[in-house]
Scaffold this active site. Sequence first.
Site, PDB file in Angstrom:
ATOM      1  N   HIS A 174      -1.416  -0.318 -11.734  1.00 58.26           N
ATOM      2  CA  HIS A 174      -2.021   1.022 -11.877  1.00 58.26           C
ATOM      3  C   HIS A 174      -3.246   0.881 -12.779  1.00 58.26           C
ATOM      4  CE1 HIS A 174      -2.429   5.274 -11.982  1.00 58.26           C
ATOM      5  NE2 HIS A 174      -1.358   5.639 -12.657  1.00 58.26           N
ATOM      6  N   HIS A 184      -4.570   0.759  -2.085  1.00 57.38           N
ATOM      7  CA  HIS A 184      -4.136   2.026  -2.678  1.00 57.38           C
ATOM      8  C   HIS A 184      -3.014   2.602  -1.832  1.00 57.38           C
ATOM      9  CE1 HIS A 184      -4.353   6.109  -4.319  1.00 57.38           C
ATOM     10  NE2 HIS A 184      -4.945   5.549  -5.345  1.00 57.38           N
ATOM     11  N   ASP A 206     -10.588   1.297  -9.609  1.00 61.11           N
ATOM     12  CA  ASP A 206     -10.620   0.331 -10.706  1.00 61.11           C
ATOM     13  C   ASP A 206     -11.522  -0.873 -10.431  1.00 61.11           C
ATOM     14  OD1 ASP A 206      -8.795   2.035 -11.768  1.00 61.11           O
ATOM     15  OD2 ASP A 206      -7.054   0.722 -11.532  1.00 61.11           O
TER      16      ASP A 206
HETATM   17  N1  ACO Z   1      -4.698  -7.596  -2.025  1.00 63.86           N
HETATM   18  C1  ACO Z   1      -4.087  -8.207  -0.988  1.00 63.86           C
HETATM   19  N2  ACO Z   1      -3.108  -7.637  -0.263  1.00 63.86           N
HETATM   20  C2  ACO Z   1      -2.752  -6.391  -0.592  1.00 63.86           C
HETATM   21  C3  ACO Z   1      -3.345  -5.694  -1.667  1.00 63.86           C
HETATM   22  C4  ACO Z   1      -4.354  -6.342  -2.387  1.00 63.86           C
HETATM   23  N3  ACO Z   1      -4.960  -5.742  -3.409  1.00 63.86           N
HETATM   24  N4  ACO Z   1      -2.777  -4.484  -1.765  1.00 63.86           N
HETATM   25  C5  ACO Z   1      -1.842  -4.393  -0.810  1.00 63.86           C
HETATM   26  N5  ACO Z   1      -1.831  -5.559  -0.107  1.00 63.86           N
HETATM   27  C6  ACO Z   1      -0.960  -5.882   1.024  1.00 63.86           C
HETATM   28  C7  ACO Z   1       0.417  -6.290   0.535  1.00 63.86           C
HETATM   29  O1  ACO Z   1       0.487  -7.667   0.282  1.00 63.86           O
HETATM   30  C8  ACO Z   1       1.272  -5.863   1.706  1.00 63.86           C
HETATM   31  O2  ACO Z   1       1.104  -6.810   2.733  1.00 63.86           O
HETATM   32  P1  ACO Z   1       2.305  -7.145   3.747  1.00 63.86           P
HETATM   33  O3  ACO Z   1       2.590  -5.852   4.475  1.00 63.86           O
HETATM   34  O4  ACO Z   1       1.732  -8.203   4.607  1.00 63.86           O
HETATM   35  O5  ACO Z   1       3.443  -7.590   2.890  1.00 63.86           O
HETATM   36  C9  ACO Z   1       0.610  -4.566   2.166  1.00 63.86           C
HETATM   37  O6  ACO Z   1      -0.758  -4.681   1.772  1.00 63.86           O
HETATM   38  C10 ACO Z   1       1.208  -3.316   1.527  1.00 63.86           C
HETATM   39  O7  ACO Z   1       1.147  -3.497   0.108  1.00 63.86           O
HETATM   40  P2  ACO Z   1       2.061  -2.742  -0.934  1.00 63.86           P
HETATM   41  O8  ACO Z   1       2.024  -3.494  -2.229  1.00 63.86           O
HETATM   42  O9  ACO Z   1       3.396  -2.463  -0.323  1.00 63.86           O
HETATM   43  O10 ACO Z   1       1.271  -1.384  -1.041  1.00 63.86           O
HETATM   44  P3  ACO Z   1       1.535  -0.263  -2.109  1.00 63.86           P
HETATM   45  O11 ACO Z   1       1.092   0.998  -1.551  1.00 63.86           O
HETATM   46  O12 ACO Z   1       2.930  -0.342  -2.625  1.00 63.86           O
HETATM   47  O13 ACO Z   1       0.591  -0.745  -3.343  1.00 63.86           O
HETATM   48  C11 ACO Z   1      -1.128  -1.036  -4.849  1.00 63.86           C
HETATM   49  C12 ACO Z   1      -0.581  -0.168  -3.708  1.00 63.86           C
HETATM   50  C13 ACO Z   1      -0.075  -1.235  -5.914  1.00 63.86           C
HETATM   51  C14 ACO Z   1      -2.311  -0.337  -5.477  1.00 63.86           C
HETATM   52  C15 ACO Z   1      -1.560  -2.400  -4.280  1.00 63.86           C
HETATM   53  O14 ACO Z   1      -2.566  -2.213  -3.307  1.00 63.86           O
HETATM   54  C16 ACO Z   1      -2.016  -3.353  -5.347  1.00 63.86           C
HETATM   55  O15 ACO Z   1      -1.199  -3.989  -6.026  1.00 63.86           O
HETATM   56  N6  ACO Z   1      -3.370  -3.487  -5.566  1.00 63.86           N
HETATM   57  C17 ACO Z   1      -3.872  -4.331  -6.594  1.00 63.86           C
HETATM   58  C18 ACO Z   1      -3.736  -3.664  -7.960  1.00 63.86           C
HETATM   59  C19 ACO Z   1      -4.693  -2.513  -8.132  1.00 63.86           C
HETATM   60  O16 ACO Z   1      -5.883  -2.617  -7.858  1.00 63.86           O
HETATM   61  N7  ACO Z   1      -4.170  -1.380  -8.653  1.00 63.86           N
HETATM   62  C20 ACO Z   1      -4.961  -0.194  -8.914  1.00 63.86           C
HETATM   63  C21 ACO Z   1      -4.546   0.929  -8.016  1.00 63.86           C
HETATM   64  S1  ACO Z   1      -5.653   2.294  -8.115  1.00 63.86           S
HETATM   65  C22 ACO Z   1      -5.336   3.048  -9.571  1.00 63.86           C
HETATM   66  O17 ACO Z   1      -4.334   2.847 -10.192  1.00 63.86           O
HETATM   67  C23 ACO Z   1      -6.383   3.968 -10.118  1.00 63.86           C
END
Ligand code: ACO
Length: 428
Positions: A234, A274, A328
Amino acid sequence: MHKEIESGGWTAERNAAEVVSSGLEDVYIEWTRLTHVDGDRGELTYSGYAVEDILGKGALAEEVMYLFLHGELPSAGELRRFRGYIEEGYEIPDQVVATIGLAPRSASVVALQMQGMSALSAFSPGGQRYDDPDSAARLIGQMVAITSVSLRHVMGKKSRLPLPSDSVSRSFLGAVFDVEPEEKKVDALNAALILYMDHEVPASTTAGLVAVSTLADLYSGVVAALAALKGPMHGGAVEEVIKQFRDIGDPSRVDEWFAENVLNKKKKLMGFGHRVYKTYDPRAKAFKALASSLDLSGGSAALFDVAKALEEVGIYALGQKGIYPNADYYSGLVYMGIGFPPSNDAYTGLFAMSRVTGWIAHFLEYVEEQHRLIRPRAVYVGPDRREFPPLFERRRVVAELPQLRSRMPSSQAGILEVKGGGWGRLRI
Ligand code: ACO
């Protein structure tokens, strides 16, 4: 679909997996008039106003704070009075400042904000009211002061509280740095405050809502929200993004770094992805434009070049899965361009200083208009009902005792008492 399980007169209901919404995805927990996120179109509106329009019209962050707490934009007089309440909040008690000063200089700014907010909770028994936007405005001012004291603490500077001025951004910059802030930095911080001000119910707002749904005080709600914001999935992502750019170091290394880390090691690209947006986050666009407007130089300009090159590769590889830059991705570069230190979770702390308005606005809306204790369920999948065995009858203990015995000096062997035909109780 339910499955009945009978065991020793005890009946449990185990629901099928579809009852559990992993990560609470697509679960709606409240009605709100505050923020709408259209994740497919990449649109963000605050009470109906598009965030780009708010920025384009040169609004002050305080105007948007007022909108969130009062439901409509302020007149000039209302804005003046509102800013007065925020400024009252700048005068946090000396003891709260002293609490922050006790932490090591290496502390996380977010941890210091939690410390400061907890201290305010301790100094205001009974907490704040949920039906009073003016005292909510004071709380925003207190957060601005706590953030300034926390930042100065990790920067090794003596604490200094914000002073009244023509904007929250100017007061804050004046308190953190010892020089009169440049106009373009005041504007950039003002825009950053607006961009991060609210975002429906992400993990932090939800955590805070859970806390205030018990009718805990507003400060405690903010502490819960801060704790949830801190993690790298987050708000903590702002810090991780900068580390990622530094790790890459030069745009020429982007392809190799991406292949090695994201494609081979399956690491997440920080600042991408996201839960709601499946396209470009409008805040990321705005933060990118802000970073450009700051004319970054030296190390931060080099990181900006890395960021732009990595963005292209990231969208090329992940865009088809709906994974795009989020808020971010560029915000840390904006904070860096303003002059904040890229350490101690400072950038997540600045994010929190913006978001505190959204948190409180949701708390007031929820508690005043639709209050109910938030208490979800968990589907139990552990062992069926069974008899509790006394310690000396447990097989695991029996298995461990000979080992323990062999490690003990012979003079203490009598400590292991044999009882009832089995290995006995351990009396140490
Ligand atoms: N890089 C690569 N792959 C990704 C990313 C990423 N940043 N985000 C999601 N994916 C992929 C996952 O590996 C997963 O792949 P799969 O289906 O092949 O297993 C798929 O996309 C779904 O991902 P989840 O983690 O289940 O998605 P969720 O909605 O739970 O997570 C999150 C969202 C936590 C923001 C995620 O995208 C992430 O960890 N991003 C990186 C951290 C980040 O930038 N956080 C800031 C969020 S914005 C904010 O807080 C203001």
